[in-house]
Design a protein around this motif. Structure first.
Motif, PDB file in Angstrom:
ATOM      1  N   ILE A   1      -8.647  -1.428   0.855  1.00 33.54           N
ATOM      2  CA  ILE A   1      -8.591  -0.778  -0.446  1.00 33.54           C
ATOM      3  C   ILE A   1      -7.774   0.500  -0.332  1.00 33.54           C
ATOM      4  O   ILE A   1      -7.685   1.111   0.727  1.00 33.54           O
ATOM      5  CB  ILE A   1      -9.991  -0.475  -1.019  1.00 33.54           C
ATOM      6  CG1 ILE A   1     -10.769   0.465  -0.096  1.00 33.54           C
ATOM      7  CG2 ILE A   1     -10.770  -1.738  -1.255  1.00 33.54           C
ATOM      8  CD1 ILE A   1     -12.082   0.926  -0.677  1.00 33.54           C
TER       9      ILE A   1
ATOM     10  N   THR B   1      -7.699 -10.017  -5.431  1.00 31.52           N
ATOM     11  CA  THR B   1      -6.572  -9.272  -4.857  1.00 31.52           C
ATOM     12  C   THR B   1      -5.529  -8.963  -5.925  1.00 31.52           C
ATOM     13  O   THR B   1      -5.040  -7.833  -6.028  1.00 31.52           O
ATOM     14  CB  THR B   1      -5.923 -10.089  -3.714  1.00 31.52           C
ATOM     15  OG1 THR B   1      -6.898 -10.321  -2.696  1.00 31.52           O
ATOM     16  CG2 THR B   1      -4.740  -9.332  -3.116  1.00 31.52           C
TER      17      THR B   1
ATOM     18  N   TYR C   1       0.829  -1.203   0.000  1.00 38.59           N
ATOM     19  CA  TYR C   1       0.000   0.000   0.000  1.00 38.59           C
ATOM     20  C   TYR C   1       0.863   1.253   0.000  1.00 38.59           C
ATOM     21  O   TYR C   1       0.540   2.257  -0.650  1.00 38.59           O
ATOM     22  CB  TYR C   1      -0.930   0.005   1.211  1.00 38.59           C
ATOM     23  CG  TYR C   1      -1.955  -1.105   1.163  1.00 38.59           C
ATOM     24  CD1 TYR C   1      -3.036  -1.028   0.289  1.00 38.59           C
ATOM     25  CD2 TYR C   1      -1.833  -2.229   1.970  1.00 38.59           C
ATOM     26  CE1 TYR C   1      -3.971  -2.045   0.230  1.00 38.59           C
ATOM     27  CE2 TYR C   1      -2.764  -3.253   1.913  1.00 38.59           C
ATOM     28  CZ  TYR C   1      -3.837  -3.157   1.044  1.00 38.59           C
ATOM     29  OH  TYR C   1      -4.751  -4.165   0.983  1.00 38.59           O
TER      30      TYR C   1
ATOM     31  N   ASN D   1     -17.625   0.383   2.815  1.00 38.38           N
ATOM     32  CA  ASN D   1     -16.696  -0.703   2.577  1.00 38.38           C
ATOM     33  C   ASN D   1     -16.464  -1.472   3.879  1.00 38.38           C
ATOM     34  O   ASN D   1     -15.996  -0.930   4.849  1.00 38.38           O
ATOM     35  CB  ASN D   1     -15.351  -0.157   2.091  1.00 38.38           C
ATOM     36  CG  ASN D   1     -14.295  -1.233   2.093  1.00 38.38           C
ATOM     37  OD1 ASN D   1     -14.457  -2.254   1.453  1.00 38.38           O
ATOM     38  ND2 ASN D   1     -13.205  -1.019   2.825  1.00 38.38           N
TER      39      ASN D   1
ATOM     40  N   TYR E   1      -6.837  -6.286  -8.295  1.00 35.56           N
ATOM     41  CA  TYR E   1      -6.903  -4.964  -7.661  1.00 35.56           C
ATOM     42  C   TYR E   1      -5.544  -4.277  -7.660  1.00 35.56           C
ATOM     43  O   TYR E   1      -5.415  -3.108  -8.073  1.00 35.56           O
ATOM     44  CB  TYR E   1      -7.431  -5.112  -6.231  1.00 35.56           C
ATOM     45  CG  TYR E   1      -7.543  -3.804  -5.492  1.00 35.56           C
ATOM     46  CD1 TYR E   1      -8.535  -2.887  -5.819  1.00 35.56           C
ATOM     47  CD2 TYR E   1      -6.660  -3.485  -4.467  1.00 35.56           C
ATOM     48  CE1 TYR E   1      -8.640  -1.680  -5.140  1.00 35.56           C
ATOM     49  CE2 TYR E   1      -6.764  -2.276  -3.788  1.00 35.56           C
ATOM     50  CZ  TYR E   1      -7.756  -1.386  -4.134  1.00 35.56           C
ATOM     51  OH  TYR E   1      -7.848  -0.185  -3.472  1.00 35.56           O
TER      52      TYR E   1
ATOM     53  N   THR F   1      -7.008   4.552  -9.434  1.00 37.82           N
ATOM     54  CA  THR F   1      -8.050   4.075  -8.526  1.00 37.82           C
ATOM     55  C   THR F   1      -9.366   3.834  -9.262  1.00 37.82           C
ATOM     56  O   THR F   1     -10.149   2.957  -8.879  1.00 37.82           O
ATOM     57  CB  THR F   1      -8.258   5.060  -7.361  1.00 37.82           C
ATOM     58  OG1 THR F   1      -9.067   4.435  -6.370  1.00 37.82           O
ATOM     59  CG2 THR F   1      -8.926   6.343  -7.794  1.00 37.82           C
TER      60      THR F   1
ATOM     61  N   ASN G   1     -11.317   0.369  -9.060  1.00 38.91           N
ATOM     62  CA  ASN G   1     -12.724   0.259  -8.682  1.00 38.91           C
ATOM     63  C   ASN G   1     -13.515  -0.542  -9.708  1.00 38.91           C
ATOM     64  O   ASN G   1     -14.368  -1.367  -9.361  1.00 38.91           O
ATOM     65  CB  ASN G   1     -13.339   1.647  -8.524  1.00 38.91           C
ATOM     66  CG  ASN G   1     -12.845   2.369  -7.290  1.00 38.91           C
ATOM     67  OD1 ASN G   1     -12.488   1.748  -6.305  1.00 38.91           O
ATOM     68  ND2 ASN G   1     -12.805   3.687  -7.349  1.00 38.91           N
TER      69      ASN G   1
ATOM     70  N   ILE H   1     -12.772  -4.164  -9.197  1.00 41.20           N
ATOM     71  CA  ILE H   1     -13.500  -4.732  -8.053  1.00 41.20           C
ATOM     72  C   ILE H   1     -14.907  -5.124  -8.489  1.00 41.20           C
ATOM     73  O   ILE H   1     -15.384  -6.233  -8.204  1.00 41.20           O
ATOM     74  CB  ILE H   1     -13.558  -3.723  -6.898  1.00 41.20           C
ATOM     75  CG1 ILE H   1     -12.173  -3.554  -6.263  1.00 41.20           C
ATOM     76  CG2 ILE H   1     -14.554  -4.184  -5.830  1.00 41.20           C
ATOM     77  CD1 ILE H   1     -12.123  -2.461  -5.206  1.00 41.20           C
TER      78      ILE H   1
END
Length: 561
Positions: A350, A195, A152, A345, A198, A174, A178, A181
């Motif tokens: 995320i 995962t 991250y 969420n 993403y 992002t 999204n 996802i």
């Protein structure tokens, strides 16, 4: 990556069997459950199950500890016999807990629950239970997991570097993530593939660091030479990710997924000209998600016309550029997605770049705003500040703390509790969705006239959300109007809104007051109406409901087509 099974990171089975072998009195183990907790033992972050139903929560494990007897302990670990386990898994249930030595034995790092039909053969006077080895397992697992958590902060670093070359890039990264996802959930992909997809989306364009800014930001069509230079970013992204993710075996497929996200289904793409099933499946998913966001990013807010353009692109190039099944899936998502209800969420961690943290300091009218990136973990998270003003803030004096970000043209706003400020990071807890309107509101996309009574000035602003209690508008962050609004943040303004749908016409001036602001694409101001008349409010709500009906008709037509 929160609430992730440990088997996705490494083979915990090997460690478990070795642990049982080293503890001779554990015989005939029927089932086992292993959990790693967060810092204050309020949530299970990672788990491993062996022949065990998924019934445990952090609170349930705490209650089991309360109703148990200590068999053996030292200053950092313990074994307990459970008296009344809340599940059926054998006659004898034991807990082995690793204790956080810095917490006065109140917080547990990890817990192993072992169920057996045969009582363990041990002597309290001469126990052979290997507590130190269990603690080694816990520390080893936490070391591995912390290594993965670094991804991250890797994304955060590259987001800021990329933003210096292309200010839209963080939003694109992002936005694609999204979309991935939504696609991965719709397609029913396994958690590990979700995962991988993403993080592939968040990192898919880091190779653009090697591309000149003049090419990245060129508005006209690229020349052949420029296009050839641009195309190297897919290969460069793969090369960088192989180095960055070295040692993270869970992510070993990400470089390959990223390399091929510009391949076309008919073989006309790059860098390798792969086609059809020869393109890695997750690369094909990433291709669709990337295309959708590229069209969306040309307009900051996903209006009906933008969605029409996306669907037209997917239909025309289905089977040519895009996998037909994935193009069809994305179209269905776009048509059926809910524009009004935003769910909090509560799942995996995320990463959300370019967020804004707003709060009142000392008094409600002293509004502050900070920008940065958010790492959201369920209802807690870390906000990495990027424009820290070096002021020392007391968290006890922070009032009405909220955080906001844009996703698919919708503003998301959450109420937060600040637990700690340290090294330019805000540690947040109790994050919960905050409706911007107590009655009804919708994403809007039109302009209005803002009147500053004190300066006797009129300016055009862009409304992005309209509701029965509030209106949200944006202004350019470098404009004189932005500076005027910030200088007069405690003042009152008037906004003139003129809209019409069918026979419903709204042509009214409303008194408003700024209640908070955020810095993102530009300055986003959330304003409440002052002394709104019932007739004005009724007309706004009628207009909103008619807009909603129009949207439903449009979506139904798209589904039929």
């Amino acid at each position: 990556m929160e609430n992730t099974t440990l088997s996705q990171f490494f083979d915990f089975e090997v460690h478990f069997k070795e642990f049982i072998k080293r503890n001779s009195y554990f015989t005939n183990v029927a089932s086992a459950y292993f959990a790693i907790f967060n810092d204050n033992t309020t949530r299970i972050n990672y788990k491993y199950k062996y022949n065990f139903s998924d019934v445990l929560t952090a609170s349930l494990i705490k209650s089991m500890i309360s109703d148990s007897e200590i068999v053996e302990k030292n200053h950092i670990s313990e074994i307990r016999k459970c008296n009344n386990p809340p599940f059926e898994c054998g006659k004898n249930v034991y807990m082995i807990n690793a204790i956080n030595p810095a917490s006065n034995r109140t917080d547990i790092l990890g817990s192993l629950i072992v169920c057996s039909d045969i009582p363990p053969s041990y002597s309290c006077e001469n126990s052979v239970f290997n507590l130190p080895y269990f603690l080694q397992i816990v520390y080893h697992i936490e070391t591995v997991l912390s290594n993965y958590e670094k991804i991250y902060y890797i994304v955060d670093t590259f987001t800021e570097v990329m933003a210096s070359k292309d200010t839209i890039m963080p939003y694109h990264m992002t936005g694609v993530a999204n979309n991935c996802i939504e696609l991965s959930i719709f397609l029913g992909l396994e958690p590990i593939d979700q995962t991988l997809l993403y993080f592939s989306a968040l990192l898919h364009d880091i190779g653009k660091l090697f591309i000149p800014e003049a090419i990245i930001n060129k508005e006209e069509e690229l020349t052949d030479d420029e296009l050839n230079i641009f195309k190297i970013h897919a290969r460069k992204s793969e090369e960088m990710l192989k180095t960055i993710l070295h040692g993270m075996t869970l992510f070993e497929d990400i470089p390959k997924i990223v390399r091929h996200h510009h391949e076309n289904y008919d073989g006309s793409g790059y860098p390798d000209g792969l086609s059809g099933e020869g393109i890695p499946y997750l690369s094909r998913v990433l291709k669709v998600a990337d295309a959708v966001d590229k069209i969306s990013s040309k307009n900051a807010y996903k209006t009906r016309g933008v969605v029409d353009s996306i669907i037209k692109e997917l239909k025309i190039n289905s089977g040519k550029v895009y996998d037909p099944a994935l193009a069809k899936a994305m179209i269905k998502i776009l048509v059926t997605e809910n524009e009004n209800l935003i769910e909090e969420n509560t799942g995996n961690t995320i990463y959300i770049p370019q967020c804004s943290f707003s709060f009142s300091y000392m008094e409600k009218t002293n509004i502050k705003s900070l920008t940065g990136n958010l790492i959201l973990r369920g209802n807690s998270g870390t906000f990495v500040i990027h424009d820290y003003d070096n002021k020392i803030y007391s968290i006890n004096a922070m009032l009405n703390s909220t955080i906001s970000f844009f996703k698919n043209g919708e503003i998301f706003e959450y109420k937060v509790l600040v637990k700690k400020i340290e090294d330019g990071r805000l540690y947040l807890d109790n994050i919960r969705f905050l409706p911007t309107d107590t009655t009804f509101s919708m994403v809007w996309n039109n302009s209005a006239i803002l009147y500053n009574k004190e300066l006797n000035k009129k300016n055009r602003v862009d409304i992005i959300k309209l509701g029965g209690d509030a209106v949200i508008f944006t202004v350019d962050k470098n404009s004189d109007l932005a500076r005027e609004l910030l200088d007069n943040i405690k003042g009152e303004f008037q906004i003139h809104i003129k809209e019409s749908i069918d026979e419903i016409e709204l042509d009214t001036t409303l008194n408003i007051k700024i209640v908070k602001y955020y810095l993102g694409y530009g300055y986003t101001f959330i304003c409440r109406y002052l002394n709104i008349q019932s007739g004005q409010k009724d007309l706004i709500l009628r207009l909103l409901f008619r807009k909603q009906m129009e949207n439903r008709k449009w979506k139904t037509k798209l589904l039929v087509d």
